[in-house]
Design an enzyme around this catalytic site. Structure first.
Site, PDB file in Angstrom:
ATOM      1  N   HIS A   1       5.963   7.559   0.615  1.00  0.00           N
ATOM      2  CA  HIS A   1       6.509   6.344   1.242  1.00  0.00           C
ATOM      3  C   HIS A   1       7.836   6.554   1.963  1.00  0.00           C
ATOM      4  CE1 HIS A   1       3.690   4.261  -1.430  1.00  0.00           C
ATOM      5  NE2 HIS A   1       4.034   3.103  -0.932  1.00  0.00           N
TER       6      HIS A   1
ATOM      7  N   GLU B   1      -5.682   0.089   7.404  1.00  0.00           N
ATOM      8  CA  GLU B   1      -4.790   0.432   8.515  1.00  0.00           C
ATOM      9  C   GLU B   1      -5.518   0.855   9.776  1.00  0.00           C
ATOM     10  OE1 GLU B   1      -4.177   1.259   5.375  1.00  0.00           O
ATOM     11  OE2 GLU B   1      -2.250   0.320   4.956  1.00  0.00           O
TER      12      GLU B   1
HETATM   13  C1  LIG Z   1      -2.676   2.716   2.591  1.00  0.00           C
HETATM   14  C2  LIG Z   1      -1.690   1.777   2.017  1.00  0.00           C
HETATM   15  N1  LIG Z   1      -1.478   0.597   2.639  1.00  0.00           N
HETATM   16  C3  LIG Z   1      -0.594  -0.281   2.123  1.00  0.00           C
HETATM   17  C4  LIG Z   1       0.105   0.009   0.994  1.00  0.00           C
HETATM   18  C5  LIG Z   1       1.127  -0.971   0.435  1.00  0.00           C
HETATM   19  N2  LIG Z   1       0.634  -1.565  -0.778  1.00  0.00           N
HETATM   20  C6  LIG Z   1       0.957  -1.057  -1.970  1.00  0.00           C
HETATM   21  S1  LIG Z   1       0.183  -1.816  -3.208  1.00  0.00           S
HETATM   22  C7  LIG Z   1      -0.607  -2.864  -2.163  1.00  0.00           C
HETATM   23  C8  LIG Z   1      -1.539  -3.885  -2.713  1.00  0.00           C
HETATM   24  C9  LIG Z   1      -2.687  -3.255  -3.405  1.00  0.00           C
HETATM   25  O1  LIG Z   1      -3.394  -4.212  -4.098  1.00  0.00           O
HETATM   26  P1  LIG Z   1      -4.544  -3.853  -5.111  1.00  0.00           P
HETATM   27  O2  LIG Z   1      -5.372  -2.747  -4.552  1.00  0.00           O
HETATM   28  O3  LIG Z   1      -5.233  -5.102  -5.440  1.00  0.00           O
HETATM   29  O4  LIG Z   1      -3.795  -3.263  -6.381  1.00  0.00           O
HETATM   30  P2  LIG Z   1      -2.768  -3.988  -7.358  1.00  0.00           P
HETATM   31  O5  LIG Z   1      -1.401  -3.734  -6.807  1.00  0.00           O
HETATM   32  O6  LIG Z   1      -3.115  -5.414  -7.433  1.00  0.00           O
HETATM   33  O7  LIG Z   1      -2.908  -3.292  -8.677  1.00  0.00           O
HETATM   34  C10 LIG Z   1      -0.250  -2.611  -0.855  1.00  0.00           C
HETATM   35  C11 LIG Z   1      -0.713  -3.347   0.320  1.00  0.00           C
HETATM   36  C12 LIG Z   1      -0.120   1.268   0.398  1.00  0.00           C
HETATM   37  N3  LIG Z   1       0.568   1.650  -0.687  1.00  0.00           N
HETATM   38  N4  LIG Z   1      -1.026   2.119   0.917  1.00  0.00           N
END
Ligand SMILES: Cc1ncc(C[n+]2csc(CCOP(=O)(O)OP(=O)(O)O)c2C)c(N)n1
Ligand SMILES: [Mg+2]
Lengths: 329, 412
Positions: A129, A60
């Site tokens: 959130h 971000e």
């Molecule tokens: C700081 C932040 N930015 C965006 C999000 C929204 N978000 C939640 S899960 C996610 C994807 C994360 O992917 P990964 O780290 O690969 O974990 P996975 O869900 O695949 O286990 C995003 C963008 C968040 N929760 N926190």
């Protein structure tokens, strides 16, 4: 006029501004292939390609900072942050950079950047959130803050935000994406700093933002039907610049004010407005200004606890009756 | 290969997590659970392989996809399910929900909704272990997407600089939400991603519980004995969408099916049967065991009370010493928050009524054992049709139901 949902209105604003101005482009997490967590950017990658609709890594502060740099070099970036809570990771770029740069370099450079983000509670997303940070953004000199509550304002304010030469924080409410409304066709813009009077009334002024503008209207209906109180409901639409005149004119007429927001009470939007109103219209007030706010806690997950932490029309009605107790029928 | 008893236990734990997650998904569809629901189906070997070689005194910290991690650490599935239901017996009394599971007693130091937020916290846990002179190790699990956060780079450097006893474990399931790794990370071999920051890594097959065990055991040893952080990249896959409402437009069915042929539970079960470690009958027994355990967890969660409204402010602050001053300016604040006006307000019937009026938008209190008890705004237990929920304009109590639909509730 066309009837559309808030998310479609926002989408239309983005599309039209991108068609109008080649320097407008979008960046954000999952906005291109995935078309946005809330589908606001649906179809835009297909139309404009990946050069102008860019998926970013989960970074971000860097996304916003990249937006700041691109804006300094003449582009008009629109950055989407998936939730207002994630903007906290970008506060450095927002406050130390976007807001400060035009001032600290004495106007040699501008930062025409828009940062869109949805916030608010109601979907049981819990303590990381669900928040409402309008008050925090409002406090920062150098940025503008828009918070649309209707589809028409969503479109009109977003277009203005993109054309504005200042950094703009554009706060959307997660539970309003599905709300429908009439949206004027073509190039519908809504000036910043012009409040909307949603309902006219003579007994009390209710100021509400985002979802609370709707709750205020509901409360006004109840007040009229059950208590004989005619409330004037004002939606400021932008908190900076603020159309204080419309609010003060109303308070001078009604002599009472209630301010409603979903955010926290300490140092909130209502705290700020209450101070401004009493500074400028103290002699016109017949009762202390009332604030209706979200509970002073991180948002809980449990459905009932969450709902109990969010203002509802009942709270607004009750606050209005506090200001009118004894004085009105 | 681990011995027969250990093997059976690994299999049982993976099967329990799988069944728990499937049931969580179902309860979500029934609107018993709300918010976002991220399931770890497909990633069980990565989880169980890791926890099975950790000591009780070691810390584990993870993400918003950690029902299974808590269960693997020993948290009763009943309490995890009750948290998803938002009830009193949940791991956080319904405060945190699915994304924020925590069990301090088992040193499961939390699931976190902010991507990357758990990385520096892991460094702090490890710092505390080091500071106190213990040989505890912290295992920090996160996703491939999280490896792009500033927290990743900053934490790797600090952990290496200060020789912190951490095993970083990236659960590389090839996607961050709907963004494939090649679209979000310049370096896709994540095992090397922290090397330049002083944290060397190793890739392991995250679908193979035995390989996971061996690999993580080695890295735990490096942290415990040599006091240095390392990174394990578990190559894995989530079979379900990112969250319950994900239409999965970003990946092919073929790809999912290909990974399903590498189902960590089936692979391991087959291996144990082929080696004669367990019989088909044992497999059936495990299935029945976990089925019963998960159904019991649902029953338990459903019977658990809703948190009382006057608990809204519980644990916001610690009131040890007799501090003067107002902690909060909200009339919902109950009396421990000091301040006479607040105390009066809390006793005020009007305030109580308003508090209840607000809560009623979330449905009526469910009493143990009794009926659906849904509130007037909620209508039914069934998930609302998206279009219909959308239609309502999304500002009334009913819109809470939208959260399980792809539109208004969002997908993150
Ligand atoms: C700081 C932040 N930015 C965006 C999000 C929204 N978000 C939640 S899960 C996610 C994807 C994360 O992917 P990964 O780290 O690969 O974990 P996975 O869900 O695949 O286990 C995003 C963008 C968040 N929760 N926190
Ligand atoms: Mg991932």
């Amino acid at each position: 006029m066309a009837t559309m949902r808030m998310r479609e209105a926002l989408n239309e604003a983005l599309r039209e501004e991108m068609e109008r101005d080649e320097s407008v482009f979008l960046m954000g997490e999952d906005i291109a292939v995935f078309e946005g967590a809330f589908k606001v950017t649906q179809g835009l990658m297909d139309q404009f390609g990946e050069r102008r609709v860019r998926d970013t890594p989960i970074s971000e502060n860097t996304i916003v900072g990249t937006g700041v740099g691109a804006a300094m070099a003449g582009l008009r970036p629109v950055v989407e942050l998936m939730t207002v809570n994630f903007s906290l990771l970008a506060f450095d770029q927002i406050i130390n950079h976007a807001a400060a740069i035009p001032y600290m370099f004495n106007g040699q450079v501008r930062v025409p950047l828009v940062i869109r983000m949805p916030g608010g509670g109601g979907h049981q997303l819990g303590p990381t959130h669900s928040h409402s940070f309008e008050a925090m953004f409002l406090q920062i000199p150098g940025i503008l803050v828009a918070c649309p509550s209707t589809a028409a304002d969503g479109k009109g304010l977003l277009k203005t935000a993109i054309r504005d030469d200042n950094p703009v924080i554009f706060v959307e409410h997660e539970t309003l994406y599905g709300i429908r409304g009439e949206v004027p066709e073509d190039d519908h813009v809504v000036e910043f700093g012009s409040a909307a009077v949603r309902r006219e009334g003579s007994d009390v002024t209710i100021v509400g933002i985002l979802k609370m503008a709707h709750e205020a209207e509901r409360a006004a209906e109840t007040l009229a039907a059950e208590h004989g109180v005619e409330a004037e409901v004002i939606d400021p639409r932008t908190l900076r610049p603020l159309d204080l005149d419309t609010i003060l004119d109303s308070v001078r007429k009604t002599n009472r004010a209630v301010i409603v927001e979903e955010g926290w009470p300490h140092g909130g939007v209502g705290a700020n407005l209450a101070a401004l109103i009493q500074e400028q219209a103290f002699d016109h007030l017949d009762a202390p200004i009332q604030r209706v706010t979200g509970a002073d806690v991180p948002m809980p997950y449990s459905k009932r606890l969450e709902q109990s932490a969010i203002p509802h029309p009942e709270h607004i009605v009750s606050a209005v009756l506090e200001t009118t107790s004894g004085a009105l029928p | 290969m681990p011995d027969a008893e250990t093997s059976r236990d690994l299999l049982r734990q993976m099967a329990l997590i799988r069944r728990f997650e499937e049931e969580a998904g179902r309860q979500y569809q029934r609107a018993k659970a709300g918010g976002f629901l991220h399931l770890a189906i497909g990633e069980e070997a990565t989880i169980v392989g890791t926890t099975s070689v950790m000591e009780e005194r070691d810390y584990l910290i993870g993400t918003y996809r950690t029902h299974g991690h808590a269960i693997a650490r020993g948290t009763d599935p009943r309490n995890v399910m009750a948290e998803l239901f938002g009830r009193e017996d949940g791991t956080a009394r319904g405060r945190g929900g699915s994304m924020h599971i925590f069990d301090g007693d088992r040193r499961f130091m939390g699931g976190y909704g902010i991507v990357g937020g758990n990385l520096p916290i892991a460094a702090g846990l490890a710092l505390a272990s080091d500071y106190k002179g213990t040989d505890e190790v912290t295992v920090c699990m996160f996703g491939d997407g999280a490896s792009n956060t500033g927290n990743f780079g900053e934490t790797m450097n600090l952990a290496a600089l200060w020789s912190l006893p951490i095993v970083f474990l990236v659960e590389n399931n090839l996607y961050g939400m709907g963004t494939a790794i090649a679209r979000h990370s310049a370096v896709t071999d994540l095992s090397h991603k922290a090397e330049g920051l002083g944290v060397p890594g190793e890739r392991v097959d995250g679908q193979d519980v035995v390989a996971m065990r061996e690999c993580v055991a080695d890295h735990l040893e490096i942290a415990r004995r040599d006091r240095r952080p390392t990174l394990v990249e578990a190559f894995t896959y989530r079979y379900r969408g990112h969250s319950a409402a994900d239409p999965e437009v970003y990946r092919d069915k073929d790809e999912v099916e290909e990974w399903q042929r590498r189902d960590p539970i089936e692979i391991f079960a087959r291996r144990l049967i082929d080696a004669g470690t367990i019989a088909e009958a044992d497999l059936e027994a495990i299935r029945e065991e976990v089925e019963a355990q998960v159904l019991d967890a649902v029953e338990f969660a459903d019977a658990s009370e809703e948190p009382p409204l006057d608990s809204l402010y519980d644990n916001l602050y610690v009131f040890g010493a007799d501090h003067e001053g107002w902690y909060a300016v909200d009339e919902r604040t109950p009396d421990p928050f000091r301040g006479e006006r607040e105390r009066e307000a809390a006793e005020d019937e009007r305030v109580r009524e308003l508090h209840e009026a607000g809560a009623s938008y979330g449905g009526q209190v469910r009493r143990s054992g009794g009926g659906s008890g849904e509130g007037p705004e909620n209508g039914t237990d069934a998930p609302a049709d998206e279009a219909q929920a959308d239609e309502e304009g999304g500002t009334d109590g009913g819109q809470a139901e939208e959260s399980r639909q792809q539109g208004p509730g969002g997908l993150d």
